[in-house]
Design an enzyme around this catalytic site. Structure first.
Site, short mmCIF file in Angstrom:
data_model
loop_
_atom_site.label_atom_id
_atom_site.label_comp_id
_atom_site.label_asym_id
_atom_site.label_seq_id
_atom_site.Cartn_x
_atom_site.Cartn_y
_atom_site.Cartn_z
N ILE A 1 0.86 -1.19 0.00
CA ILE A 1 0.00 0.00 0.00
C ILE A 1 0.89 1.24 0.00
O ILE A 1 1.79 1.37 0.83
CB ILE A 1 -0.93 0.02 1.23
CG1 ILE A 1 -1.83 -1.22 1.23
CG2 ILE A 1 -1.77 1.30 1.25
CD1 ILE A 1 -2.67 -1.38 2.49
N GLU B 1 1.94 -3.84 5.55
CA GLU B 1 1.05 -3.58 4.42
C GLU B 1 1.54 -4.26 3.15
O GLU B 1 1.17 -3.87 2.05
CB GLU B 1 0.91 -2.07 4.20
CG GLU B 1 2.12 -1.36 3.66
CD GLU B 1 3.11 -0.89 4.72
OE1 GLU B 1 3.97 -0.08 4.37
OE2 GLU B 1 3.07 -1.34 5.88
#
Length: 172
Positions: free
Chosen positions: A39, A81
């Site tokens: 991300i 992430e």
């Protein structure tokens, strides 16, 4: 074997599936691709909205990953992430198309925060490579996809980069 937050495979399960694929490919000549995705600017989400809200973003991304991949793809949360998708019997062109479609789905999705009072958009960067195409030695496949991910992040984010682009950037 399962990541408690997202319900996806955890890193141990990823390693098991990765080794299983390696053993299978030693006996066959199939293509095998890997996507590693991250991300973009996720720290800003956690800093601005808090870690509980960041967890909601991770859960929603996991749902998108589950819905957008084939049943024989192995989806894992490798930590923080960072996620990975093992694409069995998938050539490089197909892997690139799948990664780019996933990137667009994420970019166009709403991530609902603060009990529905706030929605945000996020983007992801993805690195891909394919065994028997852009990566010849299976033991290098994860590292090559990771290098492609870093190229995607360092060249503007919200994009898909292939390991072949990493090689091109070194020689150009």
């Amino acid at each position: 074997r399962t990541d408690p937050l997202t319900g996806l495979n955890n890193v141990r399960s990823f390693e098991f599936e990765f080794n299983k694929a390696k053993n299978k490919l030693e006996k066959s000549n199939e293509n095998f691709s890997i996507m590693i995705l991250d991300i973009d600017h996720f720290k800003q989400v956690n800093d601005q909205y808090g870690h509980l809200e960041g967890d909601l973003v991770l859960k929603k991304l996991a749902e998108i990953l589950k819905m957008s991949q084939n049943s024989n793809d192995i989806i894992s949360r490798n930590g923080g992430e960072e996620f990975s998708v093992l694409l069995n019997d998938c050539n490089h062109k197909e892997a690139y198309e799948k990664a780019n479609a996933l990137r667009k789905i994420v970019e166009n999705s709403f991530f609902i925060l603060q009990n529905g009072f706030k929605s945000i958009h996020i983007t992801i960067s993805i690195g891909i490579t394919t065994y028997n195409d852009t990566t010849i030695k299976f033991d290098n496949i994860y590292d090559h996809a990771d290098q492609a991910l870093y190229l995607a992040k360092n060249s503007g984010r919200n994009k898909v980069c292939s390991y072949s682009q990493v090689i091109d950037s070194v020689f150009n």
